[in-house]
Motif scaffolding. Structure first.
Motif, PDB file in Angstrom:
ATOM      1  N   ALA A  78     -71.467 -15.939  60.658  1.00 52.15           N
ATOM      2  CA  ALA A  78     -70.905 -16.802  61.694  1.00 52.15           C
ATOM      3  C   ALA A  78     -70.772 -18.238  61.194  1.00 52.15           C
ATOM      4  N   GLY A  79     -71.782 -18.696  60.469  1.00 51.24           N
ATOM      5  CA  GLY A  79     -71.726 -20.052  59.933  1.00 51.24           C
ATOM      6  C   GLY A  79     -70.585 -20.234  58.951  1.00 51.24           C
ATOM      7  N   LEU A  80     -70.394 -19.247  58.066  1.00 47.60           N
ATOM      8  CA  LEU A  80     -69.290 -19.332  57.106  1.00 47.60           C
ATOM      9  C   LEU A  80     -67.937 -19.328  57.816  1.00 47.60           C
ATOM     10  N   ALA A  81     -67.835 -18.514  58.876  1.00 49.14           N
ATOM     11  CA  ALA A  81     -66.572 -18.474  59.632  1.00 49.14           C
ATOM     12  C   ALA A  81     -66.273 -19.832  60.254  1.00 49.14           C
ATOM     13  N   LEU A  82     -67.295 -20.474  60.847  1.00 52.06           N
ATOM     14  CA  LEU A  82     -67.087 -21.778  61.466  1.00 52.06           C
ATOM     15  C   LEU A  82     -66.826 -22.868  60.429  1.00 52.06           C
ATOM     16  N   ALA A  89     -60.367 -25.791  57.536  1.00 51.89           N
ATOM     17  CA  ALA A  89     -58.933 -25.543  57.694  1.00 51.89           C
ATOM     18  C   ALA A  89     -58.303 -26.411  58.771  1.00 51.89           C
ATOM     19  N   THR A  90     -59.069 -26.712  59.830  1.00 53.01           N
ATOM     20  CA  THR A  90     -58.466 -27.391  60.978  1.00 53.01           C
ATOM     21  C   THR A  90     -59.167 -28.667  61.399  1.00 53.01           C
ATOM     22  N   GLY A  91     -60.460 -28.798  61.090  1.00 49.82           N
ATOM     23  CA  GLY A  91     -61.232 -29.931  61.600  1.00 49.82           C
ATOM     24  C   GLY A  91     -61.606 -29.794  63.053  1.00 49.82           C
ATOM     25  N   LEU A  92     -61.397 -28.614  63.627  1.00 46.37           N
ATOM     26  CA  LEU A  92     -61.581 -28.452  65.057  1.00 46.37           C
ATOM     27  C   LEU A  92     -63.054 -28.397  65.455  1.00 46.37           C
TER      28      LEU A  92
END
Length: 571
Positions: free
Chosen positions: A229-233, A239-242
């Motif tokens: 989950a951490g890697l996904a976030l 990629a987005t800075g979101l």
């Protein structure tokens, strides 16, 4: 005999691959909802219906290339808005409230399918007992809170309902799954909760942490899920800075809404006293009936500490119920509407399966308290949904010409007549409502939840669209970007225009609009038209006008019908 055995073995093998009844019902429900989204349905108007505009506004902005929390302020995470925007492209004729409610199937249905497949192999009855409440809460756009005498659907609390349904799936997984399937469900639901609403993620994290302590999840498995989950976030952030923008918006909202947490717990508990009271009584009853085993286990753990002893102490009905009840209460401290505590049902089902028909001392009390805890949210949602469906047959449709799907609502004829009359009163007696505003009061303490206000607001928006189109025809100038000094801005979505970047989609000046910086003011100045509502003038709208006063400087003021004042960009 061999032939018979071969046939029986073949039938058994084939049966294992056939979908079980719960999975068939889940698939059928999803299909039926998809078919209904292709139809232009009308729904009965409910309190605070204008909250639904947040989803329409967000989807319109996303279609223009704006990114939630980066290009515009949002009260919660971006996932619900992305899902709505995606489904809106697939079902352009769908009622927006059904679309907002059912788009969550994309998150919850795959996870529930995994849970039902696993549980159904052991007990079809248990799988059905998990499925039916899930479908009721996932399908019906109904909250457990009552705000009106006339039945209707609820356009507010949508993201709170989303969180509660995802938490329902998570708790089902924690209680009834093991191994890789459980890890997948935990990762999937926690990421979804994080991206829907941070308080939902914290509530889910609390329950998951307890499951880890109680031995339902292995440490290696938990670390694997956390790392994935951490890697996904992290990847999403790079990629987005979101993610950083999301966390920044959370801190900004916390600063605006800072206050004591204890009164919020008291308020949440009192608002849902039927569930909290019965659940707390069930916790006490289970603790009392299990007190000797709890004491013996605690003493043994004290004499000889061990992981197994600690797990035995924690992994019991009373502890699970207490933790899930606490998580639900924490989540409700930040909510004004939703499907409160529905995710307690998997725990109650586990308790019921162990006590019903057991003949144990206190079984009748336990089963009675289980029913008292489980019935209120289910009964309320089902009863209110049935009333809304039945009452709609005699309701009058909202008169409008320009609202499109937003205006596909109906209500009692008395409500519609009063809404039309109130619009006349708002327009004819502005001084009265300016006096309310000067005293920092609303004309009614519950103005925004009153059905006639919501209907009159929709009528005013319809009149506003007509006035804008008439002005454009007369002036030869088209307003491409429209801003509204109101809680929500339906005009860009309804008219196929754009909203300025940097502006909140839920502009509550007292809770959700941080003071704009120079960059945000510059972006807002790009709006071709800024609208100020007059039917009626309110404290919140006046506060928004003060916040965005620099945006109005140098603009030409025009009248747009009886309910809107326009500020036109120079040139």
């Amino acid at each position: 005999m061999q032939a018979d055995g071969t046939i029986e073995a073949g039938v058994a093998t084939e049966a294992r691959w056939l979908p079980s009844l719960p999975l068939v019902l889940l698939g059928a429900a999803v299909l039926i909802c998809a078919l209904l989204l292709t139809q232009p349905l009308t729904l009965p108007l409910g309190p605070m219906y204008w909250d639904l505009v947040l989803y329409l506004d967000a989807a319109n902005r996303i279609g223009d290339g704006q990114v939630p929390l980066i290009d515009f302020i949002a009260p919660v995470g971006p996932l619900g808005y992305w899902l709505f925007a995606g489904f809106d492209a697939l079902f352009p004729r769908a009622h927006p409230l059904l679309l907002a409610q059912w788009c969550l199937f994309a998150v919850t249905a795959p996870a529930m399918a995994v849970i039902l497949h696993t549980v159904g192999r052991q007990s079809r009855a248990r799988a059905m007992a998990l499925l039916l409440p899930y479908l009721a809460f996932q399908i019906l756009p109904i909250n457990v809170e009552h705000y009106s005498f006339f039945p209707g659907t609820d356009g507010f609390g949508i993201y709170n309902r989303h969180v509660s349904i995802v938490l329902y799936v998570l708790v089902c997984g924690l209680l009834f799954l093991r191994g890789p399937a459980l890890a997948a469900i935990i990762g999937w639901t926690l990421i979804a909760l994080f991206m829907i609403k941070i308080t939902g993620f914290l509530a889910g994290g609390l329950v998951t942490a307890f499951a880890l302590a109680a031995g339902r999840i292995g440490l290696r498995q938990a670390l694997t899920v956390a790392a994935a989950a951490g890697l996904a976030l992290i990847g999403f952030e790079l990629a987005t800075g979101l993610v950083s923008a999301y966390l920044g918006s959370i801190l900004a909202l916390i600063a605006i809404n800072a206050g004591g947490i204890l009164p919020r717990f008291v308020q949440a508990a009192s608002l849902h006293l039927d569930i909290v009271g019965a659940g707390a009584a069930l916790v006490l009853a289970l603790f009392w009936l299990d007190r000797r085993d709890i004491a013996d286990t605690a003493l043994a753990l004290r004499r000889q500490p061990s992981a197994a002893g600690f797990i035995r102490l924690l992994d019991r009905d009373v502890a699970w119920l207490a933790v899930v009840l606490a998580a639900g209460l924490f989540f409700e401290t930040q909510n004004t509407g939703g499907q409160a505590f529905i995710f307690i049902w998997p725990v109650l089902l586990m308790i019921l399966s162990r006590w019903l028909g057991s003949g144990r001392r206190g079984a009748l009390v336990v089963c009675g308290l289980v029913a008292a805890t489980a019935i209120p949210p289910a009964e309320t949602v089902l009863q209110r949904g049935a009333r809304a469906l039945m009452a709609q047959a005699g309701y009058a449709a909202l008169p409008n010409q320009h609202l499109g799907r937003l205006g596909q609502v109906s209500q009692h004829a008395d409500v519609m007549n009063r809404a039309s009359a109130m619009l006349d009163i708002y327009a004819a007696h502005p001084a009265t409502f300016r006096e309310f505003t000067a005293r920092e009061m609303l004309p009614s303490p519950q103005l925004y939840s009153e059905l006639d206000f919501q209907a009159s607001w929709l009528m005013a928006v319809d009149e506003g669209v007509a006035a804008i189109l008439a002005h454009e025809r007369a002036s030869g100038r088209r307003f491409e970007t429209i801003m509204s000094l109101n809680f929500v801005n339906p005009f860009p979505a309804v008219m196929g225009r754009s909203a300025p970047r940097g502006i909140a989609i839920g502009a509550d000046p007292f809770r959700a609009v941080p003071k704009p910086d120079d960059a945000e003011i510059t972006l807002a100045r790009e709006a071709d038209l800024v609208l100020y509502p007059l039917c009626p003038v309110t404290v919140a709208n006046e506060a928004l006008r003060k916040i965005y006063a620099p945006v109005l400087t140098g603009r030409r003021e025009i009248a747009l019908g009886r309910c809107w004042k326009g500020y036109v960009k120079a040139g």
